[in-house]
Design an enzyme around this catalytic site. Structure first.
Site, PDB file in Angstrom:
ATOM      1  N   GLU A  23       0.840  -1.195   0.000  1.00 40.15           N
ATOM      2  CA  GLU A  23       0.000   0.000   0.000  1.00 40.15           C
ATOM      3  C   GLU A  23       0.878   1.249   0.000  1.00 40.15           C
ATOM      4  O   GLU A  23       1.833   1.341   0.774  1.00 40.15           O
ATOM      5  CB  GLU A  23      -0.910   0.011   1.223  1.00 40.15           C
ATOM      6  CG  GLU A  23      -1.805   1.256   1.293  1.00 40.15           C
ATOM      7  CD  GLU A  23      -2.577   1.349   2.586  1.00 40.15           C
ATOM      8  OE1 GLU A  23      -3.587   0.622   2.709  1.00 40.15           O
ATOM      9  OE2 GLU A  23      -2.175   2.134   3.466  1.00 40.15           O
ATOM     10  N   THR A  54      -3.913   4.808  -1.226  1.00 36.17           N
ATOM     11  CA  THR A  54      -4.919   5.347  -0.325  1.00 36.17           C
ATOM     12  C   THR A  54      -5.577   6.586  -0.936  1.00 36.17           C
ATOM     13  O   THR A  54      -5.095   7.144  -1.912  1.00 36.17           O
ATOM     14  CB  THR A  54      -4.327   5.684   1.057  1.00 36.17           C
ATOM     15  OG1 THR A  54      -3.316   6.682   0.889  1.00 36.17           O
ATOM     16  CG2 THR A  54      -3.724   4.454   1.695  1.00 36.17           C
ATOM     17  N   TYR A  55      -6.672   7.009  -0.315  1.00 37.52           N
ATOM     18  CA  TYR A  55      -7.563   7.992  -0.940  1.00 37.52           C
ATOM     19  C   TYR A  55      -7.735   9.218  -0.080  1.00 37.52           C
ATOM     20  O   TYR A  55      -7.988   9.119   1.130  1.00 37.52           O
ATOM     21  CB  TYR A  55      -8.935   7.336  -1.157  1.00 37.52           C
ATOM     22  CG  TYR A  55      -9.942   8.166  -1.894  1.00 37.52           C
ATOM     23  CD1 TYR A  55      -9.866   8.299  -3.284  1.00 37.52           C
ATOM     24  CD2 TYR A  55     -10.980   8.783  -1.223  1.00 37.52           C
ATOM     25  CE1 TYR A  55     -10.817   9.048  -3.968  1.00 37.52           C
ATOM     26  CE2 TYR A  55     -11.924   9.525  -1.909  1.00 37.52           C
ATOM     27  CZ  TYR A  55     -11.836   9.656  -3.279  1.00 37.52           C
ATOM     28  OH  TYR A  55     -12.775  10.387  -3.958  1.00 37.52           O
ATOM     29  N   ALA A  57     -10.102  12.559   0.480  1.00 32.64           N
ATOM     30  CA  ALA A  57     -11.505  12.878   0.167  1.00 32.64           C
ATOM     31  C   ALA A  57     -11.713  14.293  -0.359  1.00 32.64           C
ATOM     32  O   ALA A  57     -12.749  14.585  -0.939  1.00 32.64           O
ATOM     33  CB  ALA A  57     -12.365  12.673   1.413  1.00 32.64           C
ATOM     34  N   HIS A 158     -13.439  -2.357  15.439  1.00 39.88           N
ATOM     35  CA  HIS A 158     -13.528  -1.009  14.887  1.00 39.88           C
ATOM     36  C   HIS A 158     -13.449  -0.013  16.040  1.00 39.88           C
ATOM     37  O   HIS A 158     -14.160  -0.148  17.041  1.00 39.88           O
ATOM     38  CB  HIS A 158     -14.853  -0.829  14.127  1.00 39.88           C
ATOM     39  CG  HIS A 158     -14.898   0.408  13.285  1.00 39.88           C
ATOM     40  ND1 HIS A 158     -15.024   1.668  13.834  1.00 39.88           N
ATOM     41  CD2 HIS A 158     -14.812   0.588  11.946  1.00 39.88           C
ATOM     42  CE1 HIS A 158     -15.012   2.565  12.868  1.00 39.88           C
ATOM     43  NE2 HIS A 158     -14.884   1.936  11.708  1.00 39.88           N
ATOM     44  N   ASP A 167     -18.854  -6.114  14.136  1.00 44.40           N
ATOM     45  CA  ASP A 167     -17.872  -6.074  13.050  1.00 44.40           C
ATOM     46  C   ASP A 167     -18.047  -7.273  12.109  1.00 44.40           C
ATOM     47  O   ASP A 167     -17.980  -7.127  10.891  1.00 44.40           O
ATOM     48  CB  ASP A 167     -16.448  -6.090  13.616  1.00 44.40           C
ATOM     49  CG  ASP A 167     -16.047  -4.774  14.263  1.00 44.40           C
ATOM     50  OD1 ASP A 167     -16.743  -3.761  14.047  1.00 44.40           O
ATOM     51  OD2 ASP A 167     -15.036  -4.766  14.987  1.00 44.40           O
ATOM     52  N   LYS A 174     -21.096  -6.614   3.891  1.00 39.01           N
ATOM     53  CA  LYS A 174     -20.270  -6.117   2.786  1.00 39.01           C
ATOM     54  C   LYS A 174     -20.127  -7.184   1.701  1.00 39.01           C
ATOM     55  O   LYS A 174     -20.169  -6.887   0.503  1.00 39.01           O
ATOM     56  CB  LYS A 174     -18.878  -5.704   3.295  1.00 39.01           C
ATOM     57  CG  LYS A 174     -18.862  -4.471   4.203  1.00 39.01           C
ATOM     58  CD  LYS A 174     -17.445  -4.235   4.730  1.00 39.01           C
ATOM     59  CE  LYS A 174     -17.380  -3.111   5.739  1.00 39.01           C
ATOM     60  NZ  LYS A 174     -16.022  -2.955   6.316  1.00 39.01           N
ATOM     61  N   GLN A 185      -7.013  -3.846   8.998  1.00 42.74           N
ATOM     62  CA  GLN A 185      -6.228  -2.761   9.569  1.00 42.74           C
ATOM     63  C   GLN A 185      -4.969  -3.397  10.154  1.00 42.74           C
ATOM     64  O   GLN A 185      -4.921  -4.610  10.389  1.00 42.74           O
ATOM     65  CB  GLN A 185      -7.072  -2.075  10.658  1.00 42.74           C
ATOM     66  CG  GLN A 185      -6.405  -0.947  11.396  1.00 42.74           C
ATOM     67  CD  GLN A 185      -5.969   0.179  10.475  1.00 42.74           C
ATOM     68  OE1 GLN A 185      -4.936   0.072   9.828  1.00 42.74           O
ATOM     69  NE2 GLN A 185      -6.745   1.247  10.424  1.00 42.74           N
TER      70      GLN A 185
END
Length: 293
Positions: A23, A54-55, A57, A158, A167, A174, A185
């Site tokens: 990543e 990664t993003y 916003a 989380h 979770d 999902k 994570q």
């Protein structure tokens, strides 16, 4: 190395060697871009199965994400996956980001809700014209085209609610929405990873769950990583690092050793892959993979 015509989901379903992936994050300036290129170049000979970006916003960081994704795709043979979050964006903006990925030739998206601007434990704030969670985001991406979609998972729970059973149910939802794999994570307790897998399998969720790995290379990272993962680092890990706290080189070496041991344990226990959070640097990741191989 598997051909790039395979999706990440297909690589994981194949059941061969565990996948190895890296990543990166979008650089903020020219110096950051140079560092990113250096890391990609150094890691390319390790033949990752995929790399992810990664993003951000906000508008400018969204553009940096797409630009970084294109840069990485041009410099590696690996599949390239872009991240997408719900934070501070309308559904129109999210569809625009998905379209930008498609136009860049990126067919893999990691769909995560994302942290609120105030940090992982701050109250979630939905954009008035946006989405509320990653499950809704998975549906939006799957409705937008032929994408292979991954999601996040939390071995230490989380950080917002610390409800492990919740979770597990969310991860199952999902998958029902179209997700095809998950990446955890960062964590430092292999048993936390195994408990996560056991909980989701018990309720019928079959998502392959890739283990997210980030070595501690400085003492100052201990508290920061606890904030990322949502739980304190295991006391055995902290004490090993503090035992050499006066020697930065030794801290780094111990941190890499701990990561190698964690990788061996989760792979032996059936983890289908490892994702290394590189921080846009290559050395620690290369050392871990060298030790594993």
């Amino acid at each position: 190395m598997p051909g790039t015509e395979s999706t990440i989901a297909e690589l994981l379903a194949h059941g061969g060697a565990p996948t190895m992936s890296f990543e990166f994050f979008p650089p903020k300036d020219d110096a950051g871009t140079a560092q990113l290129v250096e890391a990609i170049t150094a890691l390319q000979p390790l033949h990752p199965d995929f790399v992810s970006v990664t993003y951000g916003a906000t508008g400018s960081s969204r553009e940096r994400t797409i630009d970084a994704t294109k840069l990485i795709a041009a410099r590696t043979d690996a599949l390239t996956m872009g991240h997408l979050t719900c934070v501070s964006q309308s559904t129109t903006e999210l569809r625009g980001a998905v379209q930008a990925y498609a136009e860049a030739g990126v067919r893999h998206i990691l769909a995560v809700r994302g942290d609120p601007p105030g940090g992982p434990t701050a109250p979630w704030q939905r954009h008035p014209e946006g989405l509320d969670n990653a499950t809704e985001l998975v549906r939006l991406v799957k409705e937008s085209g032929d994408f292979c979609v991954g999601v996040g998972a939390f071995p230490d729970g989380h950080p917002e609610h610390h409800d492990f059973d919740l979770d597990a149910r969310i991860l199952a939802e999902k998958q029902q929405a179209g997700a095809e794999f998950a990446i955890t994570q960062l964590f430092f307790d292999a048993e936390a990873y195994f408990r996560l897998v056991e909980r989701v399998r018990a309720i019928g969720c079959t998502l392959p769950i890739i283990a997210g790995i980030m070595p501690v290379t400085t003492i100052s990272q201990i508290e920061r990583f606890a904030g990322f993962s949502g739980a304190p680092l295991p006391s055995a890990v902290v004490s090993r690092l503090h035992a050499v706290a006066d020697d930065p080189a030794a801290v780094r070496e111990v941190g890499v050793d701990i990561a190698v041991e964690l990788c061996h344990t989760v792979l032996a226990g059936g983890a289908p892959g490892l994702q290394f959070f590189t921080q846009n640097r290559s050395r620690a990741t290369a050392e871990i993979l060298s030790a594993l191989r």
